[in-house]
Design a protein around this motif. Structure first.
Motif, PDB file in Angstrom:
ATOM      1  N   LEU A  15      -0.174  -6.313  -9.366  1.00 29.22           N
ATOM      2  CA  LEU A  15      -0.127  -7.237  -8.236  1.00 29.22           C
ATOM      3  C   LEU A  15       0.336  -6.543  -6.954  1.00 29.22           C
ATOM      4  O   LEU A  15      -0.202  -6.768  -5.869  1.00 29.22           O
ATOM      5  N   ILE A  16       1.357  -5.712  -7.084  1.00 31.43           N
ATOM      6  CA  ILE A  16       1.957  -5.075  -5.903  1.00 31.43           C
ATOM      7  C   ILE A  16       1.072  -3.957  -5.352  1.00 31.43           C
ATOM      8  O   ILE A  16       0.963  -3.771  -4.137  1.00 31.43           O
ATOM      9  N   GLY A  17       0.406  -3.239  -6.236  1.00 32.32           N
ATOM     10  CA  GLY A  17      -0.401  -2.098  -5.794  1.00 32.32           C
ATOM     11  C   GLY A  17      -1.437  -2.471  -4.744  1.00 32.32           C
ATOM     12  O   GLY A  17      -1.476  -1.889  -3.650  1.00 32.32           O
ATOM     13  N   PRO A  18      -2.306  -3.433  -5.015  1.00 34.54           N
ATOM     14  CA  PRO A  18      -3.307  -3.832  -4.006  1.00 34.54           C
ATOM     15  C   PRO A  18      -2.689  -4.369  -2.722  1.00 34.54           C
ATOM     16  O   PRO A  18      -3.206  -4.131  -1.633  1.00 34.54           O
ATOM     17  N   LEU A  19      -1.555  -5.124  -2.874  1.00 38.43           N
ATOM     18  CA  LEU A  19      -0.884  -5.630  -1.670  1.00 38.43           C
ATOM     19  C   LEU A  19      -0.363  -4.490  -0.818  1.00 38.43           C
ATOM     20  O   LEU A  19      -0.473  -4.500   0.410  1.00 38.43           O
ATOM     21  N   PHE A  20       0.226  -3.494  -1.476  1.00 36.75           N
ATOM     22  CA  PHE A  20       0.738  -2.337  -0.753  1.00 36.75           C
ATOM     23  C   PHE A  20      -0.386  -1.604  -0.024  1.00 36.75           C
ATOM     24  O   PHE A  20      -0.266  -1.229   1.139  1.00 36.75           O
ATOM     25  N   ILE A  21      -1.491  -1.423  -0.737  1.00 40.91           N
ATOM     26  CA  ILE A  21      -2.645  -0.747  -0.129  1.00 40.91           C
ATOM     27  C   ILE A  21      -3.182  -1.545   1.049  1.00 40.91           C
ATOM     28  O   ILE A  21      -3.532  -0.993   2.099  1.00 40.91           O
ATOM     29  N   TYR A  22      -3.218  -2.882   0.901  1.00 43.65           N
ATOM     30  CA  TYR A  22      -3.720  -3.740   1.980  1.00 43.65           C
ATOM     31  C   TYR A  22      -2.838  -3.640   3.226  1.00 43.65           C
ATOM     32  O   TYR A  22      -3.330  -3.449   4.340  1.00 43.65           O
ATOM     33  N   PHE A  23      -1.515  -3.790   3.015  1.00 40.41           N
ATOM     34  CA  PHE A  23      -0.603  -3.746   4.158  1.00 40.41           C
ATOM     35  C   PHE A  23      -0.576  -2.361   4.812  1.00 40.41           C
ATOM     36  O   PHE A  23      -0.457  -2.239   6.026  1.00 40.41           O
ATOM     37  N   LYS A  24      -0.699  -1.334   3.996  1.00 41.97           N
ATOM     38  CA  LYS A  24      -0.753   0.012   4.569  1.00 41.97           C
ATOM     39  C   LYS A  24      -2.018   0.201   5.405  1.00 41.97           C
ATOM     40  O   LYS A  24      -2.003   0.822   6.476  1.00 41.97           O
ATOM     41  N   SER A  25      -3.127  -0.362   4.908  1.00 36.79           N
ATOM     42  CA  SER A  25      -4.382  -0.287   5.657  1.00 36.79           C
ATOM     43  C   SER A  25      -4.271  -1.031   6.982  1.00 36.79           C
ATOM     44  O   SER A  25      -4.740  -0.550   8.020  1.00 36.79           O
ATOM     45  N   VAL A  26      -3.618  -2.207   6.956  1.00 39.87           N
ATOM     46  CA  VAL A  26      -3.416  -2.975   8.192  1.00 39.87           C
ATOM     47  C   VAL A  26      -2.558  -2.189   9.170  1.00 39.87           C
ATOM     48  O   VAL A  26      -2.848  -2.123  10.371  1.00 39.87           O
ATOM     49  N   TYR A  27      -1.475  -1.599   8.667  1.00 39.60           N
ATOM     50  CA  TYR A  27      -0.581  -0.816   9.533  1.00 39.60           C
ATOM     51  C   TYR A  27      -1.303   0.400  10.117  1.00 39.60           C
ATOM     52  O   TYR A  27      -1.154   0.711  11.308  1.00 39.60           O
ATOM     53  N   ASP A  28      -2.069   1.084   9.277  1.00 42.51           N
ATOM     54  CA  ASP A  28      -2.798   2.265   9.757  1.00 42.51           C
ATOM     55  C   ASP A  28      -3.807   1.887  10.838  1.00 42.51           C
ATOM     56  O   ASP A  28      -3.970   2.608  11.828  1.00 42.51           O
TER      57      ASP A  28
END
Length: 216
Positions: A15-28
């Motif tokens: 659950l956390i992995g995709p969320l982390f990737i999503y938020f990192k993509s938004v930040y980038d």
């Protein structure tokens, strides 16, 4: 393996992995967009200052400086007419004089010298060329320049002076009328001082931007 181990080792990471990737993509993406925006704003400012300095302030400053150094006038006989300084007779015709006394206008004082009419004619051609080139710089670039009301007022006065001096052949030994009779006067020195101030201001802004770069 009990249920708690399944949650902590399998389900939660999934659950956390995709969320982390999503938020990192938004930040980038945000960071990249911000950098691109800052670079665009920086390049726009640099481009504007470069054009302002290159096309307007530097050439205008140099032309006005040349005009100030080369400017001269023929002393007036009264409030309306110019006189011949080669003769003591005020009624003698100016065009019949071979030598004329003219005033060379320096920044702090005016110096009188005697020149022949041919030399004065050559000086007239040169000063007229400088005035025309100066007006061309102003008229070709003023629509791109953000001028203060103060500078704009003196540019308008300078343009009026240039137009009137062209009409009455200011600086010519054949001219008759004092330019002040037409409600205008030479504000070249005043305009030069204003342009010099603006030039130094924009140079400072340009150099500061080059020094700090787009990402500071």
């Amino acid at each position: 393996m009990d249920i708690s181990d399944i949650w902590t080792t399998i389900i939660i990471p999934l659950l956390i992995g995709p969320l982390f990737i999503y938020f990192k993509s938004v930040y980038d993406n945000y960071t990249q967009n911000k950098r691109e925006h800052n670079l665009l704003v920086y390049n726009t400012k640099i481009d504007y200052l470069s054009k302002v300095l290159t096309n307007f302030y530097w050439p205008l400053y140099l032309k006005l400086l040349c005009i100030q150094q080369l400017n001269y006038n023929i002393p007036i006989k009264n409030d309306y007419e110019y006189k011949s300084d080669d003769s003591c007779d005020e009624n003698s015709e100016l065009e019949n004089n071979e030598n004329i006394i003219i005033n060379i206008n320096n920044k702090n004082k005016s110096t009188s010298i005697i020149l022949d009419s041919n030399t004065i004619h050559l000086m007239e051609l040169n000063i007229n060329k400088l005035f025309k080139e100066t007006i061309d710089i102003i008229e070709n670039n003023i629509y791109n320049i953000r001028l203060s009301n103060y500078l704009n007022k003196h540019i308008v006065k300078f343009i009026k002076f240039c137009k009137i001096r062209q009409i009455i052949h200011e600086g010519s030994i054949e001219k008759k009328y004092n330019i002040k009779y037409f409600g205008t006067k030479d504000n070249t020195s005043k305009l030069l001082n204003i342009i010099e101030y603006e030039l130094n201001k924009y140079k400072k802004q340009y150099n500061t931007l080059l020094e700090i770069g787009p990402f500071n």
